[in-house]
Design a protein around this motif. Structure first.
Motif, PDB file in Angstrom:
ATOM      1  N   GLU A   1       0.824  -1.220   0.000  1.00 52.05           N
ATOM      2  CA  GLU A   1       0.000   0.000   0.000  1.00 52.05           C
ATOM      3  C   GLU A   1       0.853   1.262   0.000  1.00 52.05           C
TER       4      GLU A   1
ATOM      5  N   ILE B   1       3.529   1.778  -1.366  1.00 50.86           N
ATOM      6  CA  ILE B   1       4.082   2.075  -2.694  1.00 50.86           C
ATOM      7  C   ILE B   1       3.089   2.899  -3.507  1.00 50.86           C
ATOM      8  N   LEU B   2       1.828   2.726  -3.219  1.00 51.93           N
ATOM      9  CA  LEU B   2       0.822   3.516  -3.939  1.00 51.93           C
ATOM     10  C   LEU B   2       0.548   4.852  -3.253  1.00 51.93           C
TER      11      LEU B   2
ATOM     12  N   LEU C   1       2.010  10.487  -2.109  1.00 50.63           N
ATOM     13  CA  LEU C   1       3.295  10.111  -2.718  1.00 50.63           C
ATOM     14  C   LEU C   1       3.600   8.649  -2.395  1.00 50.63           C
ATOM     15  N   SER C   2       4.335   8.012  -3.278  1.00 51.88           N
ATOM     16  CA  SER C   2       4.793   6.648  -3.033  1.00 51.88           C
ATOM     17  C   SER C   2       5.974   6.668  -2.063  1.00 51.88           C
TER      18      SER C   2
END
Ligand SMILES: Cc1ncc(COP(=O)(O)O)c(C=O)c1O
Ligand SMILES: Cc1ncc(COP(=O)(O)O)c(C=O)c1O
Ligand SMILES: [Mg+2]
Ligand SMILES: [Mg+2]
Ligand SMILES: [Mg+2]
Ligand SMILES: [Mg+2]
Lengths: 354, 354
Positions: B23, B25-26, B33-34
């Motif tokens: 999550e 990363i998304l 922001l990642s």
């Protein structure tokens, strides 16, 4: 709400890379395993490492030219010392164009004599020195292609008869060059290539094995070459995500494809810096970086208003590095042109409101 | 279909860690922001690094005892040379209990004299040497707490008057110990702590600064301590995911909590190895590792049947290392007891079918 991310590194990566790497953490290649839990010796990961190495050499047009691509750990900062450990027998030549060059010089001095062939320190590194002479008896010449902090970039590389070593951390895969001019290229992944946590090293094998000192295994390029970059556990996820990013570059038409977009973004950005009477650029015109545009407000009193407008527009990461001050808009490969347009509009809006 | 992952490292991590890191990363911390694109100097990431360091010292009960926790790059293999670079002035003592100890010895020899105080090489490292003497004039004693490949583990550590250095790569955070006996502990994250790509170093500050050689910045523990593990760009995602894993350990009741489960899993596994007439253990009984159970089929002809049964049961990663052969079931913290039950049932099923 997605931000417009101008961060200097780690930085924005392609949205498709975020999506794919996020999925691979839950289920990698339909294996029922996470990319985080697979063995680095598994068939699936070996294929990732091979593809990443192949794509790197392919994009740089260095395949079948005596080069090896390695994905190591430790960042470009570890390359400052590894380059010297592996190559510096007696004397090396260094071009000093900024903070990172200076740090590379500091580390190299532990291994031999360093001749600084030129420096732009006299003007806080706002330009690239030209017309310097290079000692023919140096073991190599080291340079930094793009100065992330100061926003300068080497447009023409010196032609030399000694090995040419280049820190390309902040502009690798962003513009076409004759990469075969270089004998050792290194770059931390966290700008144009992937997330923080791996470092690309591209090295011409025939420059290695010439120093007389003994090199610890993990610092020895030949050891890593001998094990195809798997001497020890590689940073699996960072290599995988770099591989996805390299695939994305390839799909965009390779370096030539992304370069076109990078030129458009830079033209837009510098166009506004020059046009707008409230701003001025930091770097010498002819040495401006296509990756990092550094600029200042002429009137410091507008700082708060400018930064508020930027915030409202969901702009992230434009504060300049403390050694320069002002602003820095980093426009790496994955930054959409739209983000630059948004920033340019904020600059225009400031002019209206000021 | 989720696998039962007995991989020796990289290895299984808690399912909640896969979910949360996927999550992030998304969208990290609802920032838009990642985790892969944020600056390592951002407030959000600084908080991650601090929490990870704090949790590491807290779980080891080493807070306020003069230790620092660092999250570096380069794997435990880089620590083989860094330990010696920073600590070996004249002579160091090494206990040789396997492949990893042997590699640590090889690197140390580049920096000074190495006295091997004992070795179990005579029996292919299937036991831990005891009752050896340690030179009082050595700069430190180095040992490997758990021998990942051979499946042996040190149960009682020597009491020494010189600094004690320990490679805990494959059993850190798995059992209670008096960690204040150690002056330098290091561990690649990719077993009990997180994904491949970062290395935990826990070092007692007062042992540093005593060698006369100059140390390159990236190899100098004092440099990393001076910058709170942020001397250069850290491996952001690997540190974040390690922090999540350390939080999970804390929630499980700390090291004592996971140790209880580890003991249950090991009892189950070794119980079956001993009970089942088709199998035999590799390591000496009293030195058996709670993390890696190494065992062999007595009758090689049953190999295909055993491996087929294991495959049908969705078991992954039980092949032994080539230096031992046979099988290795790695039972790190995050491996559910259910997975061990499944493997034990396969071993019983083999007995039925054979
Ligand atoms: C040109 C350049 N070289 C070296 C570095 C240092 O890289 P790392 O933090 O990966 O060691 C940077 C970091 O921004 C950089 O921009
Ligand atoms: C006990 C031990 N030490 C060192 C290593 C080497 O670690 P790395 O691959 O992170 O360098 C390993 C790897 O499995 C290990 O198990
Ligand atoms: Mg710079
Ligand atoms: Mg202007
Ligand atoms: Mg071992
Ligand atoms: Mg038996």
């Amino acid at each position: 709400m997605k931000k417009h991310n101008f961060s200097a590194g780690p930085c924005i990566l392609p949205q498709s890379v975020f999506k794919e790497s996020s999925e691979a953490i839950l289920n990698f290649n339909h294996s029922g395993l996470s990319i985080l839990e697979i063995s680095h010796r598994s068939k699936d990961f070996m294929a990732v490492m091979e593809e990443a190495q192949h794509l790197a050499l392919d994009l740089l047009r260095l395949e079948d030219k005596g080069y090896k691509a390695l994905f190591l750990q430790g960042g470009a900062s570890t390359q400052f010392l590894m380059a010297a450990y592996n190559l510096l027998e007696k004397k090396a030549a260094y071009l000093n164009t900024g903070t990172w060059s200076s740090k590379a010089i500091k580390e190299a001095k532990l291994f031999g004599e360093v001749e600084e062939v030129a420096s732009s320190k006299d003007k806080n590194f706002n330009y690239i020195p030209k017309n310097y002479s290079i000692p023919a008896d140096a073991d190599y010449l080291h340079c930094t292609s793009n100065n992330t902090i100061f926003g300068t970039q080497i447009k023409e590389f010196p032609t030399v008869n000694i090995p040419l070593v280049c820190d390309m951390s902040s502009d690798i895969f962003s513009r076409e060059l004759d990469f075969s001019k270089f004998d050792l290229i290194y770059a931390g992944a966290q700008k144009n290539m992937g997330p923080a946590g791996t470092t690309l090293v591209v090295v011409k094998e025939d420059i290695l094995g010439k120093v007389s000192r003994q090199i610890p295994s993990m610092l020895d390029y030949q050891v890593h070459i001998g094990k195809d970059s798997m001497f020890n556990t590689p940073p699996v996820f960072a290599v995988y995500t770099s591989m996805l990013t390299l695939r994305w570059i390839k799909q965009k038409g390779g370096i030539a494809g992304v370069q076109k977009l990078n030129e458009e973004k830079a033209a837009l950005m510098y166009g506004e810096i020059d046009r707008n009477p409230l701003f001025e650029g930091f770097a010498a015109l002819e040495d401006r970086s296509m990756m990092n545009a550094t600029f200042n407000l002429k009137d410091e009193k507008l700082k708060d208003l400018f930064e508020d407008l930027a915030k409202v527009a969901h702009i992230n990461g434009i504060n300049g590095h403390r050694s320069v001050g002002g602003y820095r808009a980093s426009m790496y490969n994955a930054l959409p042109k739209e983000s630059v347009e948004v920033l340019v509009n904020v600059m225009k809006e400031l002019e209206t409101q000021a």
